[in-house]
Design an enzyme around this catalytic site. Structure first.
Site, PDB file in Angstrom:
ATOM      1  CG  HIS A 161      -9.193  13.744  35.542  1.00 26.56           C
ATOM      2  ND1 HIS A 161      -9.407  12.400  35.674  1.00 26.56           N
ATOM      3  CD2 HIS A 161      -8.128  13.974  36.545  1.00 26.56           C
ATOM      4  CE1 HIS A 161      -8.691  11.980  36.778  1.00 26.56           C
ATOM      5  NE2 HIS A 161      -7.940  12.827  37.187  1.00 26.56           N
ATOM      6  CB  SER A 282     -18.523  21.898   4.968  1.00 29.37           C
ATOM      7  OG  SER A 282     -19.875  21.655   4.477  1.00 29.37           O
ATOM      8  CE  LYS A 288     -18.085  22.576  10.391  1.00 32.59           C
ATOM      9  NZ  LYS A 288     -18.111  21.170  10.495  1.00 32.59           N
ATOM     10  CD  GLU A 295     -11.900  16.003  11.959  1.00 25.93           C
ATOM     11  OE1 GLU A 295     -12.901  15.896  12.680  1.00 25.93           O
ATOM     12  OE2 GLU A 295     -11.862  16.035  10.661  1.00 25.93           O
ATOM     13  CD  GLN A 327       3.841 -13.529  -1.802  1.00 19.91           C
ATOM     14  OE1 GLN A 327       4.849 -14.212  -2.421  1.00 19.91           O
ATOM     15  NE2 GLN A 327       2.582 -13.268  -2.345  1.00 19.91           N
TER      16      GLN A 327
HETATM   17  N1  ARG Z   1       7.158 -13.205  -3.051  1.00 19.18           N
HETATM   18  C1  ARG Z   1       7.589 -14.010  -2.019  1.00 19.18           C
HETATM   19  C2  ARG Z   1       7.882 -13.512  -0.693  1.00 19.18           C
HETATM   20  O1  ARG Z   1       7.678 -12.060  -0.965  1.00 19.18           O
HETATM   21  C3  ARG Z   1       8.574 -14.669  -2.871  1.00 19.18           C
HETATM   22  C4  ARG Z   1       9.128 -16.102  -1.904  1.00 19.18           C
HETATM   23  C5  ARG Z   1       8.817 -17.393  -2.444  1.00 19.18           C
HETATM   24  N2  ARG Z   1       9.674 -18.159  -2.013  1.00 19.18           N
HETATM   25  C6  ARG Z   1       9.656 -19.656  -1.684  1.00 19.18           C
HETATM   26  N3  ARG Z   1      10.474 -20.045  -1.382  1.00 19.18           N
HETATM   27  N4  ARG Z   1       8.567 -19.870  -2.359  1.00 19.18           N
HETATM   28  O2  ARG Z   1       7.625 -13.966   0.285  1.00 19.18           O
END
Ligand code: ARG
Length: 504
Positions: A161, A282, A288, A295, A327
Protein backbone atom coordinates in the site's frame (compact mmCIF):
# COMPACT_ATOMS: atom_id res chain seq x y z
CA UNK A 1 -11.00 -3.93 -74.89
CA UNK A 2 -7.60 -3.73 -73.22
CA UNK A 3 -7.18 -2.25 -69.75
CA UNK A 4 -5.82 1.24 -69.42
CA UNK A 5 -4.88 0.74 -65.79
CA UNK A 6 -1.17 0.65 -64.97
CA UNK A 7 -1.69 -1.54 -61.91
CA UNK A 8 -0.37 -5.08 -61.82
CA UNK A 9 -3.92 -6.08 -60.96
CA UNK A 10 -5.42 -3.70 -63.50
CA UNK A 11 -6.60 -6.15 -66.16
CA UNK A 12 -10.30 -5.86 -65.45
CA UNK A 13 -10.23 -2.13 -64.83
CA UNK A 14 -11.30 0.33 -67.49
CA UNK A 15 -9.88 3.42 -65.82
CA UNK A 16 -6.99 4.30 -63.54
CA UNK A 17 -7.63 4.46 -59.78
CA UNK A 18 -8.41 7.90 -58.49
CA UNK A 19 -5.54 9.55 -56.66
CA UNK A 20 -7.70 9.47 -53.53
CA UNK A 21 -8.08 5.72 -53.86
CA UNK A 22 -4.35 5.31 -54.25
CA UNK A 23 -3.60 7.52 -51.28
CA UNK A 24 -6.23 5.84 -49.16
CA UNK A 25 -5.22 2.26 -49.81
CA UNK A 26 -1.43 2.45 -50.06
CA UNK A 27 0.70 1.08 -47.24
CA UNK A 28 4.15 2.16 -48.38
CA UNK A 29 4.97 4.27 -45.32
CA UNK A 30 4.25 1.26 -43.17
CA UNK A 31 5.62 -1.70 -45.07
CA UNK A 32 8.83 -0.14 -46.35
CA UNK A 33 10.46 -1.96 -43.42
CA UNK A 34 9.68 -5.21 -45.19
CA UNK A 35 11.63 -4.76 -48.42
CA UNK A 36 14.42 -7.17 -47.51
CA UNK A 37 11.95 -9.71 -46.15
CA UNK A 38 9.79 -9.46 -49.25
CA UNK A 39 12.82 -10.02 -51.46
CA UNK A 40 14.02 -13.04 -49.49
CA UNK A 41 10.52 -14.56 -49.68
CA UNK A 42 10.41 -13.88 -53.41
CA UNK A 43 13.84 -15.40 -54.04
CA UNK A 44 12.89 -18.54 -52.19
CA UNK A 45 9.56 -18.77 -54.00
CA UNK A 46 11.28 -18.43 -57.38
CA UNK A 47 13.88 -21.08 -56.49
CA UNK A 48 11.10 -23.44 -55.48
CA UNK A 49 9.15 -22.77 -58.69
CA UNK A 50 12.19 -23.64 -60.78
CA UNK A 51 13.10 -26.67 -58.72
CA UNK A 52 9.56 -27.96 -59.22
CA UNK A 53 9.77 -27.34 -62.95
CA UNK A 54 7.07 -24.67 -62.83
CA UNK A 55 9.39 -22.00 -64.32
CA UNK A 56 12.57 -22.44 -66.41
CA UNK A 57 16.19 -21.98 -65.39
CA UNK A 58 16.40 -18.83 -67.51
CA UNK A 59 13.36 -17.39 -65.79
CA UNK A 60 14.89 -18.10 -62.42
CA UNK A 61 18.21 -16.56 -63.37
CA UNK A 62 16.59 -13.34 -64.54
CA UNK A 63 14.31 -13.16 -61.53
CA UNK A 64 17.17 -13.70 -59.08
CA UNK A 65 19.42 -11.22 -60.85
CA UNK A 66 16.81 -8.47 -60.65
CA UNK A 67 15.67 -9.26 -57.13
CA UNK A 68 19.30 -9.01 -56.05
CA UNK A 69 19.55 -5.67 -57.77
CA UNK A 70 16.33 -4.51 -56.10
CA UNK A 71 17.87 -5.38 -52.76
CA UNK A 72 21.14 -3.52 -53.31
CA UNK A 73 19.41 -0.57 -54.98
CA UNK A 74 17.07 -0.26 -52.03
CA UNK A 75 20.00 -0.40 -49.64
CA UNK A 76 21.80 2.30 -51.63
CA UNK A 77 18.72 4.52 -51.79
CA UNK A 78 18.36 3.97 -55.54
CA UNK A 79 15.07 2.08 -55.42
CA UNK A 80 12.42 4.49 -54.17
CA UNK A 81 9.12 2.83 -53.27
CA UNK A 82 6.21 4.41 -55.11
CA UNK A 83 2.91 4.93 -53.27
CA UNK A 84 0.98 4.49 -56.51
CA UNK A 85 2.27 0.91 -56.59
CA UNK A 86 0.32 0.43 -53.37
CA UNK A 87 2.64 -1.58 -51.20
CA UNK A 88 6.06 -3.14 -50.82
CA UNK A 89 5.03 -6.35 -52.56
CA UNK A 90 3.83 -4.61 -55.73
CA UNK A 91 6.84 -2.31 -55.70
CA UNK A 92 9.31 -5.20 -55.62
CA UNK A 93 7.43 -7.11 -58.30
CA UNK A 94 7.11 -4.02 -60.50
CA UNK A 95 10.83 -3.33 -60.13
CA UNK A 96 11.50 -6.91 -61.22
CA UNK A 97 9.15 -6.75 -64.20
CA UNK A 98 10.53 -3.42 -65.34
CA UNK A 99 14.08 -4.74 -65.06
CA UNK A 100 13.79 -8.30 -66.29
CA UNK A 101 10.86 -7.76 -68.62
CA UNK A 102 7.46 -9.30 -68.21
CA UNK A 103 8.49 -12.49 -70.03
CA UNK A 104 10.70 -13.34 -67.04
CA UNK A 105 9.66 -11.07 -64.17
CA UNK A 106 6.00 -11.73 -64.82
CA UNK A 107 6.48 -15.37 -63.84
CA UNK A 108 7.43 -14.77 -60.22
CA UNK A 109 3.84 -14.45 -59.09
CA UNK A 110 2.94 -17.93 -60.36
CA UNK A 111 1.35 -19.95 -57.56
CA UNK A 112 1.66 -17.07 -55.14
CA UNK A 113 -0.66 -14.43 -53.76
CA UNK A 114 0.01 -11.10 -52.16
CA UNK A 115 -1.70 -12.64 -49.17
CA UNK A 116 1.22 -15.06 -49.02
CA UNK A 117 3.68 -12.21 -49.19
CA UNK A 118 1.97 -10.15 -46.53
CA UNK A 119 2.21 -13.15 -44.22
CA UNK A 120 5.73 -14.30 -45.07
CA UNK A 121 7.11 -10.82 -44.65
CA UNK A 122 5.36 -10.33 -41.31
CA UNK A 123 6.50 -13.72 -40.02
CA UNK A 124 10.11 -13.02 -40.97
CA UNK A 125 9.98 -9.55 -39.45
CA UNK A 126 8.30 -10.62 -36.21
CA UNK A 127 10.71 -13.41 -35.55
CA UNK A 128 13.68 -11.01 -35.81
CA UNK A 129 12.00 -8.38 -33.69
CA UNK A 130 11.11 -10.87 -31.00
CA UNK A 131 14.72 -11.96 -30.76
CA UNK A 132 15.88 -8.34 -30.54
CA UNK A 133 13.31 -7.74 -27.82
CA UNK A 134 14.45 -10.80 -25.92
CA UNK A 135 18.04 -9.58 -26.11
CA UNK A 136 16.94 -6.24 -24.70
CA UNK A 137 15.13 -7.95 -21.83
CA UNK A 138 18.26 -9.97 -21.06
CA UNK A 139 20.39 -6.83 -20.92
CA UNK A 140 17.91 -5.21 -18.57
CA UNK A 141 17.89 -8.32 -16.36
CA UNK A 142 21.67 -8.26 -16.17
CA UNK A 143 21.58 -4.62 -15.04
CA UNK A 144 19.21 -5.64 -12.25
CA UNK A 145 21.41 -8.59 -11.32
CA UNK A 146 24.42 -6.36 -10.87
CA UNK A 147 22.38 -4.13 -8.54
CA UNK A 148 21.31 -7.26 -6.69
CA UNK A 149 24.86 -8.57 -6.29
CA UNK A 150 26.03 -5.27 -4.92
CA UNK A 151 23.11 -4.82 -2.53
CA UNK A 152 22.41 -8.22 -1.07
CA UNK A 153 22.73 -6.80 2.45
CA UNK A 154 21.46 -3.26 1.81
CA UNK A 155 18.28 -2.89 3.83
CA UNK A 156 15.31 -0.85 2.74
CA UNK A 157 11.67 -0.77 3.67
CA UNK A 158 9.59 -3.14 1.59
CA UNK A 159 6.22 -1.59 0.86
CA UNK A 160 2.62 -2.68 0.74
CA UNK A 161 0.00 0.00 0.00
CA UNK A 162 3.06 2.27 -0.46
CA UNK A 163 3.42 2.09 3.36
CA UNK A 164 6.41 0.64 5.15
CA UNK A 165 5.77 -3.07 5.53
CA UNK A 166 8.87 -5.14 6.33
CA UNK A 167 12.60 -4.82 5.79
CA UNK A 168 13.84 -6.21 2.51
CA UNK A 169 17.14 -5.86 0.75
CA UNK A 170 17.68 -3.70 -2.28
CA UNK A 171 19.02 -6.86 -3.91
CA UNK A 172 15.71 -8.58 -3.20
CA UNK A 173 13.86 -5.71 -4.88
CA UNK A 174 16.15 -5.94 -7.92
CA UNK A 175 15.76 -9.69 -8.26
CA UNK A 176 11.96 -9.32 -8.17
CA UNK A 177 12.19 -7.52 -11.51
CA UNK A 178 14.40 -10.26 -12.94
CA UNK A 179 11.93 -12.85 -11.73
CA UNK A 180 9.16 -11.00 -13.58
CA UNK A 181 11.19 -10.43 -16.74
CA UNK A 182 12.05 -14.11 -16.94
CA UNK A 183 8.35 -14.75 -17.45
CA UNK A 184 8.34 -12.08 -20.16
CA UNK A 185 11.16 -14.04 -21.78
CA UNK A 186 8.98 -17.14 -21.73
CA UNK A 187 6.08 -15.28 -23.30
CA UNK A 188 8.30 -13.75 -25.99
CA UNK A 189 9.81 -17.14 -26.65
CA UNK A 190 6.38 -18.74 -26.95
CA UNK A 191 5.35 -15.99 -29.35
CA UNK A 192 8.50 -16.73 -31.36
CA UNK A 193 7.64 -20.40 -31.55
CA UNK A 194 4.11 -19.64 -32.69
CA UNK A 195 5.36 -17.27 -35.39
CA UNK A 196 8.05 -19.55 -36.75
CA UNK A 197 5.79 -21.32 -39.24
CA UNK A 198 5.88 -20.86 -42.98
CA UNK A 199 2.70 -19.42 -44.52
CA UNK A 200 4.10 -19.28 -48.07
CA UNK A 201 2.23 -21.49 -50.52
CA UNK A 202 -1.19 -20.92 -49.04
CA UNK A 203 -1.66 -18.69 -52.09
CA UNK A 204 -4.81 -16.59 -52.11
CA UNK A 205 -6.67 -18.86 -49.70
CA UNK A 206 -7.12 -22.26 -51.27
CA UNK A 207 -3.70 -23.57 -52.21
CA UNK A 208 -2.84 -24.05 -55.87
CA UNK A 209 -3.03 -26.50 -58.72
CA UNK A 210 0.69 -26.02 -59.43
CA UNK A 211 2.95 -28.73 -57.98
CA UNK A 212 4.61 -26.45 -55.43
CA UNK A 213 6.86 -27.70 -52.64
CA UNK A 214 6.01 -25.79 -49.50
CA UNK A 215 8.49 -27.67 -47.34
CA UNK A 216 11.34 -26.47 -49.54
CA UNK A 217 10.43 -22.82 -48.94
CA UNK A 218 10.05 -23.62 -45.23
CA UNK A 219 13.61 -24.89 -45.21
CA UNK A 220 15.08 -22.01 -47.21
CA UNK A 221 13.38 -19.43 -45.01
CA UNK A 222 14.54 -21.17 -41.84
CA UNK A 223 11.07 -21.78 -40.41
CA UNK A 224 10.49 -24.62 -37.93
CA UNK A 225 7.62 -26.02 -39.96
CA UNK A 226 4.99 -25.24 -42.60
CA UNK A 227 1.70 -23.71 -41.53
CA UNK A 228 -0.33 -26.10 -43.62
CA UNK A 229 -3.95 -25.07 -43.66
CA UNK A 230 -4.15 -22.45 -46.38
CA UNK A 231 -7.42 -20.79 -45.39
CA UNK A 232 -6.48 -20.79 -41.72
CA UNK A 233 -3.09 -19.22 -42.26
CA UNK A 234 -4.38 -16.58 -44.66
CA UNK A 235 -7.04 -15.57 -42.14
CA UNK A 236 -4.92 -15.77 -39.01
CA UNK A 237 -3.27 -12.96 -37.15
CA UNK A 238 -2.77 -14.67 -33.80
CA UNK A 239 0.92 -14.75 -34.65
CA UNK A 240 0.72 -10.96 -34.27
CA UNK A 241 -1.62 -10.92 -31.29
CA UNK A 242 0.70 -13.16 -29.25
CA UNK A 243 3.76 -10.90 -29.59
CA UNK A 244 1.54 -7.89 -28.90
CA UNK A 245 0.25 -9.45 -25.71
CA UNK A 246 3.78 -10.35 -24.64
CA UNK A 247 4.86 -6.78 -25.35
CA UNK A 248 1.89 -5.38 -23.46
CA UNK A 249 2.70 -7.22 -20.24
CA UNK A 250 6.39 -6.46 -20.60
CA UNK A 251 5.56 -2.78 -21.05
CA UNK A 252 3.35 -2.87 -17.99
CA UNK A 253 6.33 -4.00 -15.93
CA UNK A 254 8.58 -1.37 -17.49
CA UNK A 255 5.98 1.23 -16.63
CA UNK A 256 5.83 0.09 -13.01
CA UNK A 257 9.60 0.34 -12.89
CA UNK A 258 9.32 3.84 -14.36
CA UNK A 259 6.86 4.75 -11.61
CA UNK A 260 9.26 3.55 -8.90
CA UNK A 261 12.14 5.47 -10.43
CA UNK A 262 10.03 8.63 -10.59
CA UNK A 263 9.16 8.68 -6.92
CA UNK A 264 12.38 7.15 -5.60
CA UNK A 265 14.22 10.10 -7.12
CA UNK A 266 11.93 12.74 -5.58
CA UNK A 267 13.17 15.04 -2.81
CA UNK A 268 10.62 13.44 -0.50
CA UNK A 269 11.79 9.87 -1.06
CA UNK A 270 15.38 10.68 -1.93
CA UNK A 271 16.43 7.06 -2.07
CA UNK A 272 18.03 7.14 -5.52
CA UNK A 273 19.70 9.75 -7.69
CA UNK A 274 19.72 9.66 -11.46
CA UNK A 275 22.97 10.15 -13.28
CA UNK A 276 22.93 13.48 -15.11
CA UNK A 277 23.25 11.61 -18.39
CA UNK A 278 19.86 10.00 -17.75
CA UNK A 279 17.92 13.06 -16.54
CA UNK A 280 16.61 16.26 -18.09
CA UNK A 281 16.12 19.85 -16.94
CA UNK A 282 13.51 22.56 -17.11
CA UNK A 283 13.36 25.53 -19.50
CA UNK A 284 12.41 27.93 -16.71
CA UNK A 285 13.39 26.41 -13.36
CA UNK A 286 17.16 26.22 -13.15
CA UNK A 287 17.16 23.77 -10.24
CA UNK A 288 15.14 21.04 -11.93
CA UNK A 289 16.42 17.54 -12.61
CA UNK A 290 13.63 15.38 -13.94
CA UNK A 291 13.17 11.65 -14.45
CA UNK A 292 11.80 12.05 -17.98
CA UNK A 293 12.99 8.67 -19.20
CA UNK A 294 11.02 6.92 -16.48
CA UNK A 295 8.03 9.15 -17.16
CA UNK A 296 8.11 8.56 -20.90
CA UNK A 297 8.36 4.83 -20.31
CA UNK A 298 5.25 5.07 -18.15
CA UNK A 299 3.62 7.46 -20.61
CA UNK A 300 4.21 5.34 -23.70
CA UNK A 301 2.71 2.25 -22.15
CA UNK A 302 -0.73 3.22 -23.37
CA UNK A 303 0.50 3.06 -26.95
CA UNK A 304 1.49 -0.56 -26.51
CA UNK A 305 -1.79 -1.47 -24.82
CA UNK A 306 -3.60 0.36 -27.61
CA UNK A 307 -1.71 -1.71 -30.17
CA UNK A 308 -3.07 -4.93 -28.73
CA UNK A 309 -6.61 -3.54 -28.51
CA UNK A 310 -6.30 -2.21 -32.05
CA UNK A 311 -5.43 -5.63 -33.43
CA UNK A 312 -7.97 -7.57 -31.37
CA UNK A 313 -10.71 -5.16 -32.41
CA UNK A 314 -9.64 -5.48 -36.03
CA UNK A 315 -9.92 -9.26 -35.88
CA UNK A 316 -13.22 -9.68 -34.11
CA UNK A 317 -15.51 -9.08 -37.06
CA UNK A 318 -13.52 -10.56 -39.89
CA UNK A 319 -14.86 -13.42 -41.97
CA UNK A 320 -12.45 -16.14 -43.14
CA UNK A 321 -9.95 -15.24 -45.82
CA UNK A 322 -7.93 -12.08 -46.36
CA UNK A 323 -9.72 -8.81 -45.74
CA UNK A 324 -8.10 -5.47 -46.37
CA UNK A 325 -8.68 -4.59 -42.73
CA UNK A 326 -5.68 -6.82 -42.10
CA UNK A 327 -3.36 -4.28 -43.66
CA UNK A 328 -3.95 -2.38 -40.43
CA UNK A 329 -2.21 -5.08 -38.40
CA UNK A 330 1.18 -3.55 -39.05
CA UNK A 331 1.11 0.02 -37.67
CA UNK A 332 0.28 -1.13 -34.12
CA UNK A 333 2.80 -3.95 -34.28
CA UNK A 334 5.58 -1.65 -35.47
CA UNK A 335 4.70 0.91 -32.83
CA UNK A 336 4.64 -1.66 -30.04
CA UNK A 337 8.04 -3.08 -31.02
CA UNK A 338 9.50 0.42 -31.41
CA UNK A 339 8.27 1.64 -28.05
CA UNK A 340 9.32 -1.46 -26.13
CA UNK A 341 12.70 -1.68 -27.78
CA UNK A 342 13.51 1.97 -27.20
CA UNK A 343 12.67 1.55 -23.51
CA UNK A 344 14.76 -1.61 -23.35
CA UNK A 345 17.57 0.25 -25.04
CA UNK A 346 17.82 3.01 -22.46
CA UNK A 347 16.74 1.51 -19.14
CA UNK A 348 19.81 -0.71 -18.55
CA UNK A 349 22.11 2.33 -18.72
CA UNK A 350 19.81 4.31 -16.45
CA UNK A 351 19.84 1.51 -13.87
CA UNK A 352 23.56 0.87 -14.08
CA UNK A 353 24.24 4.53 -13.28
CA UNK A 354 21.48 4.97 -10.70
CA UNK A 355 22.98 5.95 -7.37
CA UNK A 356 21.18 4.43 -4.38
CA UNK A 357 21.17 6.40 -1.16
CA UNK A 358 21.80 3.48 1.18
CA UNK A 359 22.06 5.67 4.32
CA UNK A 360 18.64 7.04 3.62
CA UNK A 361 17.25 3.55 3.05
CA UNK A 362 18.68 2.45 6.39
CA UNK A 363 17.18 5.47 8.10
CA UNK A 364 13.76 4.83 6.60
CA UNK A 365 13.69 1.18 7.52
CA UNK A 366 14.15 2.11 11.21
CA UNK A 367 11.79 5.06 11.14
CA UNK A 368 8.36 3.53 10.91
CA UNK A 369 8.04 0.17 12.66
CA UNK A 370 9.03 -1.97 9.66
CA UNK A 371 10.31 -4.65 12.06
CA UNK A 372 7.01 -5.00 13.96
CA UNK A 373 6.29 -8.40 12.41
CA UNK A 374 9.72 -9.60 13.57
CA UNK A 375 8.86 -8.71 17.15
CA UNK A 376 5.55 -10.55 16.91
CA UNK A 377 7.36 -13.55 15.39
CA UNK A 378 9.87 -13.51 18.26
CA UNK A 379 7.08 -13.59 20.82
CA UNK A 380 5.51 -16.55 19.03
CA UNK A 381 8.80 -18.49 19.02
CA UNK A 382 10.08 -17.55 22.46
CA UNK A 383 6.93 -17.17 24.50
CA UNK A 384 4.87 -19.81 22.78
CA UNK A 385 1.95 -17.41 22.33
CA UNK A 386 -0.48 -17.69 19.43
CA UNK A 387 0.41 -15.33 16.59
CA UNK A 388 -2.89 -13.43 16.87
CA UNK A 389 -2.14 -12.51 20.51
CA UNK A 390 1.38 -11.39 19.60
CA UNK A 391 0.01 -9.29 16.72
CA UNK A 392 -2.32 -7.63 19.23
CA UNK A 393 0.48 -7.01 21.78
CA UNK A 394 2.91 -5.55 19.22
CA UNK A 395 0.10 -3.51 17.67
CA UNK A 396 -0.51 -2.01 21.12
CA UNK A 397 3.18 -1.17 21.53
CA UNK A 398 3.32 0.47 18.08
CA UNK A 399 0.15 2.43 18.82
CA UNK A 400 1.58 3.64 22.13
CA UNK A 401 4.89 4.69 20.59
CA UNK A 402 3.29 6.34 17.56
CA UNK A 403 1.01 8.39 19.77
CA UNK A 404 4.06 9.94 21.40
CA UNK A 405 5.91 10.37 18.12
CA UNK A 406 8.42 7.67 19.10
CA UNK A 407 9.82 4.61 17.33
CA UNK A 408 11.09 1.19 18.44
CA UNK A 409 14.49 2.86 18.79
CA UNK A 410 13.23 4.65 21.86
CA UNK A 411 14.24 1.48 23.60
CA UNK A 412 13.13 2.29 27.12
CA UNK A 413 9.65 3.29 25.99
CA UNK A 414 9.41 0.14 23.89
CA UNK A 415 10.55 -1.97 26.85
CA UNK A 416 8.03 -0.28 29.13
CA UNK A 417 5.13 -0.76 26.79
CA UNK A 418 5.98 -4.45 26.41
CA UNK A 419 6.23 -4.83 30.18
CA UNK A 420 2.77 -3.43 30.57
CA UNK A 421 1.65 -6.34 28.37
CA UNK A 422 3.53 -8.75 30.61
CA UNK A 423 6.51 -9.25 28.27
CA UNK A 424 9.93 -8.68 29.80
CA UNK A 425 12.78 -8.19 27.33
CA UNK A 426 16.17 -6.62 27.92
CA UNK A 427 17.23 -3.67 25.76
CA UNK A 428 20.06 -5.59 24.02
CA UNK A 429 17.51 -8.31 23.31
CA UNK A 430 15.13 -5.75 21.79
CA UNK A 431 17.93 -4.23 19.75
CA UNK A 432 18.68 -7.62 18.28
CA UNK A 433 15.08 -8.51 17.52
CA UNK A 434 14.34 -5.16 15.94
CA UNK A 435 17.55 -4.92 13.91
CA UNK A 436 16.46 -4.77 10.25
CA UNK A 437 19.64 -6.49 9.09
CA UNK A 438 19.03 -9.44 11.38
CA UNK A 439 15.42 -9.46 10.32
CA UNK A 440 16.60 -9.80 6.72
CA UNK A 441 18.84 -12.67 7.63
CA UNK A 442 15.99 -14.46 9.39
CA UNK A 443 13.72 -14.53 6.34
CA UNK A 444 15.30 -17.66 4.99
CA UNK A 445 12.15 -19.23 3.63
CA UNK A 446 12.31 -20.23 -0.02
CA UNK A 447 12.23 -17.08 -2.15
CA UNK A 448 12.48 -14.79 0.89
CA UNK A 449 14.62 -11.69 1.32
CA UNK A 450 17.50 -13.28 3.27
CA UNK A 451 20.94 -12.65 1.75
CA UNK A 452 21.37 -16.40 1.38
CA UNK A 453 18.19 -16.72 -0.64
CA UNK A 454 18.86 -13.63 -2.73
CA UNK A 455 22.34 -14.90 -3.49
CA UNK A 456 20.93 -18.26 -4.52
CA UNK A 457 18.30 -16.60 -6.73
CA UNK A 458 20.88 -14.35 -8.37
CA UNK A 459 22.83 -17.46 -9.33
CA UNK A 460 19.76 -19.23 -10.57
CA UNK A 461 18.52 -16.26 -12.58
CA UNK A 462 21.95 -15.78 -14.08
CA UNK A 463 21.97 -19.39 -15.26
CA UNK A 464 18.48 -18.97 -16.73
CA UNK A 465 19.58 -15.85 -18.56
CA UNK A 466 22.59 -17.65 -19.98
CA UNK A 467 20.26 -20.37 -21.19
CA UNK A 468 17.89 -17.82 -22.77
CA UNK A 469 20.78 -15.97 -24.40
CA UNK A 470 22.08 -19.15 -25.94
CA UNK A 471 18.57 -19.99 -27.15
CA UNK A 472 18.38 -16.54 -28.75
CA UNK A 473 21.75 -17.11 -30.43
CA UNK A 474 20.67 -20.47 -31.73
CA UNK A 475 17.46 -19.03 -33.19
CA UNK A 476 19.49 -16.25 -34.80
CA UNK A 477 21.85 -18.93 -36.07
CA UNK A 478 18.92 -20.80 -37.60
CA UNK A 479 17.79 -17.66 -39.42
CA UNK A 480 21.31 -16.78 -40.61
CA UNK A 481 21.99 -20.33 -41.76
CA UNK A 482 18.79 -20.33 -43.83
CA UNK A 483 19.64 -16.93 -45.26
CA UNK A 484 23.16 -18.07 -46.18
CA UNK A 485 21.77 -21.23 -47.73
CA UNK A 486 19.47 -19.13 -49.92
CA UNK A 487 22.51 -16.98 -50.86
CA UNK A 488 24.47 -20.09 -51.86
CA UNK A 489 21.65 -21.37 -54.04
CA UNK A 490 21.32 -17.95 -55.69
CA UNK A 491 25.08 -17.80 -56.35
CA UNK A 492 25.07 -21.19 -58.03
CA UNK A 493 22.10 -20.25 -60.21
CA UNK A 494 23.71 -16.95 -61.19
CA UNK A 495 26.95 -18.77 -62.01
CA UNK A 496 24.97 -20.69 -64.59
CA UNK A 497 24.12 -23.97 -62.84
CA UNK A 498 20.77 -25.48 -63.71
CA UNK A 499 18.47 -25.78 -60.74
CA UNK A 500 18.62 -29.57 -60.79
CA UNK A 501 22.42 -29.38 -60.38
CA UNK A 502 22.32 -26.86 -57.57
CA UNK A 503 23.54 -28.03 -54.20
CA UNK A 504 20.98 -27.26 -51.55
N1 ARG B 1 -0.49 -3.96 -48.25
C1 ARG B 1 -1.53 -4.94 -48.09
C2 ARG B 1 -1.46 -5.59 -46.69
O1 ARG B 1 -0.52 -5.34 -45.98
C3 ARG B 1 -1.44 -5.85 -49.21
C4 ARG B 1 -2.49 -6.85 -49.30
C5 ARG B 1 -3.43 -6.67 -50.38
N2 ARG B 1 -3.91 -7.97 -50.69
C6 ARG B 1 -5.03 -8.18 -51.31
N3 ARG B 1 -5.42 -9.41 -51.43
N4 ARG B 1 -5.76 -7.19 -51.70
O2 ARG B 1 -2.33 -6.29 -46.25
Amino acid sequence: MMSTSTKLWGGRFRTESSTETEAFTQSIDVDSRLVAHDIWGSQVHAIMLARQGIIFDDDLRQILRWLGKAESDFRDGKFALKPEKEDVHMNVESYLIEGAGSEYGGKLHTARSRNDQVLVDAHLYIREQLLDTQQGVSRLCRAFLSIAREHIETVMPGYTHTQHAQPISLGFWATAYVSMFLRDQKRLNAASELANFNPLGACALAGTSFPINRNLTTELLGFDATHEHALDVISSRDFIAEPLFALTLLMSTLSRLGEEIVYWTTYEFNIATLDDAYATGSSIMPQKKNADIAELTRGRTGRVYAALMDLLTNLKGLPMGYNRDLQEDKPPLWDAFDVVQSCLGILPGLLETLDFNTDRLELLVEANFATATELANFLVSEQGLPFRNCHEIVGGVVGGLAQKGKTFRDWEETQQLLRSEGIDLSIPQLQRILDPKLSLRNNQSLGGTSPAEVKRMVGEFEAKLDEIDSQIRSRQGQINAAYQKTRRVIEQVLEGKTITDVNF
